[in-house]
Design an enzyme around this catalytic site. Structure first.
Site, short mmCIF file in Angstrom:
data_model
loop_
_atom_site.label_atom_id
_atom_site.label_comp_id
_atom_site.label_asym_id
_atom_site.label_seq_id
_atom_site.Cartn_x
_atom_site.Cartn_y
_atom_site.Cartn_z
N ALA A 56 -58.85 -65.55 -12.03
CA ALA A 56 -58.44 -65.64 -10.62
C ALA A 56 -57.78 -64.35 -10.16
O ALA A 56 -56.89 -63.84 -10.84
CB ALA A 56 -57.47 -66.80 -10.45
N HIS A 103 -58.91 -57.48 -11.87
CA HIS A 103 -59.52 -58.03 -13.09
C HIS A 103 -60.84 -57.29 -13.28
O HIS A 103 -61.53 -57.02 -12.29
CB HIS A 103 -59.81 -59.53 -12.93
CG HIS A 103 -58.59 -60.39 -12.88
ND1 HIS A 103 -57.92 -60.80 -14.01
CD2 HIS A 103 -57.92 -60.91 -11.83
CE1 HIS A 103 -56.88 -61.55 -13.65
NE2 HIS A 103 -56.86 -61.62 -12.33
N ASN A 141 -46.14 -60.66 -14.34
CA ASN A 141 -46.98 -61.47 -15.24
C ASN A 141 -47.86 -60.62 -16.14
O ASN A 141 -49.08 -60.76 -16.17
CB ASN A 141 -47.81 -62.50 -14.45
CG ASN A 141 -48.79 -61.86 -13.47
OD1 ASN A 141 -48.55 -60.76 -12.99
ND2 ASN A 141 -49.88 -62.54 -13.19
N HIS A 199 -47.92 -66.03 -1.36
CA HIS A 199 -49.35 -66.19 -1.05
C HIS A 199 -49.71 -67.60 -0.57
O HIS A 199 -50.50 -68.31 -1.18
CB HIS A 199 -50.23 -65.78 -2.23
CG HIS A 199 -49.78 -66.22 -3.61
ND1 HIS A 199 -49.39 -67.49 -3.90
CD2 HIS A 199 -49.67 -65.53 -4.77
CE1 HIS A 199 -49.06 -67.57 -5.17
NE2 HIS A 199 -49.22 -66.39 -5.72
N HIS A 258 -49.88 -56.94 -8.06
CA HIS A 258 -50.11 -56.89 -9.51
C HIS A 258 -50.65 -55.51 -9.87
O HIS A 258 -51.72 -55.11 -9.38
CB HIS A 258 -51.13 -57.96 -9.94
CG HIS A 258 -50.65 -59.34 -9.63
ND1 HIS A 258 -49.88 -60.07 -10.49
CD2 HIS A 258 -50.81 -60.11 -8.52
CE1 HIS A 258 -49.59 -61.24 -9.94
NE2 HIS A 258 -50.14 -61.28 -8.75
N LEU A 259 -49.90 -54.80 -10.71
CA LEU A 259 -50.35 -53.47 -11.12
C LEU A 259 -50.85 -53.44 -12.56
O LEU A 259 -51.46 -52.47 -12.98
CB LEU A 259 -49.19 -52.46 -10.99
CG LEU A 259 -48.80 -52.04 -9.58
CD1 LEU A 259 -47.56 -51.14 -9.63
CD2 LEU A 259 -49.95 -51.32 -8.88
N ASP A 300 -50.97 -59.63 -2.99
CA ASP A 300 -51.41 -60.30 -4.22
C ASP A 300 -52.64 -59.60 -4.79
O ASP A 300 -53.45 -60.21 -5.48
CB ASP A 300 -51.69 -61.78 -3.96
CG ASP A 300 -51.83 -62.59 -5.24
OD1 ASP A 300 -51.36 -62.12 -6.30
OD2 ASP A 300 -52.43 -63.66 -5.19
N LYS A 314 -39.25 -64.22 -10.30
CA LYS A 314 -40.49 -64.94 -9.98
C LYS A 314 -40.61 -66.20 -10.79
O LYS A 314 -40.48 -66.18 -12.01
CB LYS A 314 -41.67 -64.01 -10.26
CG LYS A 314 -43.05 -64.61 -10.03
CD LYS A 314 -43.39 -64.71 -8.56
CE LYS A 314 -44.62 -65.56 -8.35
NZ LYS A 314 -45.81 -64.84 -8.00
C1 NCD Z 1 -52.88 -63.28 -10.00
C2 NCD Z 1 -53.16 -62.36 -11.19
O1 NCD Z 1 -54.34 -62.11 -11.47
O2 NCD Z 1 -52.22 -61.90 -11.81
N1 NCD Z 1 -54.07 -64.02 -9.67
C3 NCD Z 1 -54.34 -64.63 -8.51
O3 NCD Z 1 -55.35 -65.34 -8.43
N2 NCD Z 1 -53.59 -64.51 -7.45
C4 NCD Z 1 -51.72 -64.16 -10.30
C5 NCD Z 1 -51.17 -64.89 -9.11
O4 NCD Z 1 -50.48 -64.33 -8.26
O5 NCD Z 1 -51.41 -66.11 -9.01
ZN ZN Z 2 -49.96 -62.77 -7.49
#
Ligand code: NCD
Ligand code: ZN
Length: 348
Positions: free
Chosen positions: A264, A252, A42, A175, A16-17, A248, A100
């Protein structure tokens, strides 16, 4: 002389970037060690069309640090409205290398995900036909299913029917967090693979909950019992080609994680490779690290191995990784494995 291990430059097959200032802040953490990454779609709003994927790719390319040859590999976010022709166009042109599937509401920014899996039948059939892999967030979102069972129930109730009904569909269960998922992959052939994150190799659910709630260990799928962590370690270090690295890494801002309802995601881009060296050393399998982080994923996605190399060296004293990454919007805590790590990436 200290011990070193030299591997083909690794790839991160689940990353996730984000976009905007966060993208600019986190991308160098990945490009310093990784040659390629599969970029999760996402965003808010999500990357749902080939046009979205094109503009997101352009934004990432503009943010790559000077001198880096990092290559982002793009994905499309499946919705119940995804147009199979648009997806096929994006895949056949090389713009995306996978799509995805997020069950609606399963995780961060998954509100446009799939509620009724029959509504994506046509697109899954098309993906099987053109060879486009499906990456799945494998958790059901039924409020009656306990959060610790959501992965195994997804495998039984959703994934098994999808695979049975869609011959030829290539699937990556993303994951994975359970022995059930490991066994499921082992029971299938090479068209079914799984990514494993760095943090799930270190933490079980006690790490999140014993002695106080540790929001920086909260991610989805949530870490499970120790027996599951051990199954993930065994699978990753086993040299079985169906298991490969997808960190993954999910940034945040700290204030959004350290909150009454914290979000998360664990941010592991900074220290993943030394952490993996630790896990593989513990398993007496350092020689298998290259397969997990640099070869198996490339084989699955049908891309050549990277040409560069990465050297990891053993240190005499425990390595102190940065505690957090500063971004213009605030800090992002770097995943703390909770044990001393004696590995670092060597300066070339
Ligand atoms: C990911 C996110 O923050 O985009 N969060 C995570 O807990 N892994 C989304 C994801 O891959 O579920
Ligand atoms: Zn993810």
């Amino acid at each position: 002389m200290s011990e070193t291990i030299r591997i083909i430059r690794p790839d991160d097959w689940h990353l996730h970037l984000r976009d905007g200032p966060m993208l600019k802040a986190v991308l160098p953490e990945t490009t310093q060690h990784f040659a390629r990454a599969l970029i999760m779609p996402n965003l808010e709003p999500p990357v749902i069309s080939s046009q979205d994927a094109q503009s997101y790719r352009d934004e990432i390319l503009r943010a790559i640090p000077e001198g880096s040859d990092f290559e982002p590999r793009m994905t499309l976010y499946l919705t119940e409205e995804t147009d199979p022709d648009d997806l096929a166009k994006a895949y056949n042109s090389g713009l995306i290398i996978a799509a995805k599937l997020y069950p609606v509401g399963a995780t961060t920014n998954s509100f446009s995900g799939v509620r009724d899996f029959d509504k994506v039948r046509a697109v899954l059939d098309r993906m099987a036909k053109i060879g486009c892999p499906l990456c799945v967030h494998g958790e059901v979102t039924d409020p009656n299913v306990d959060i610790f069972d959501r992965e195994s129930v997804f495998i039984d109730k959703i994934l098994t029917p999808i695979i049975t009904q869609t011959p030829g569909l290539r699937v990556v269960v993303e994951h994975i967090t359970t022995k059930d998922a490991v066994d499921f992959v082992l029971a299938h052939d090479k068209d079914l693979a799984a990514t494993i994150t760095t943090h799930h190799l270190f933490i079980n659910r006690n790490h999140i909950l014993v002695g106080g709630i540790r929001p920086h260990y909260y991610c989805l799928p949530v870490a499970k019992r120790e027996e599951h962590r051990l199954a993930l370690c065994a699978a990753s270090t086993s040299e079985d080609h169906r298991f490969f690295l997808g960190t993954d890494s999910a940034p945040h801002l700290d204030h959004l994680k350290e909150a009454a309802c914290g979000c998360a995601g664990c941010f592991t881009a900074t220290n993943t490779m030394p952490l993996l060296a630790h896990i593989f050393e513990q398993a007496n399998a350092l020689l298998n690290l290259e397969g997990f982080s640099s070869r198996h994923g490339a084989d699955f996605y049908g891309v050549p191995f990277n040409t560069g190399q990465l050297t990891l060296e053993k240190t005499d004293a425990p390595v102190r990784f940065p505690k957090s990454l500063t971004t213009p919007q605030g800090d992002v805590t770097v995943f703390d494995p909770g044990v001393e790590i004696y590995w670092q990436v060597a300066k070339e």
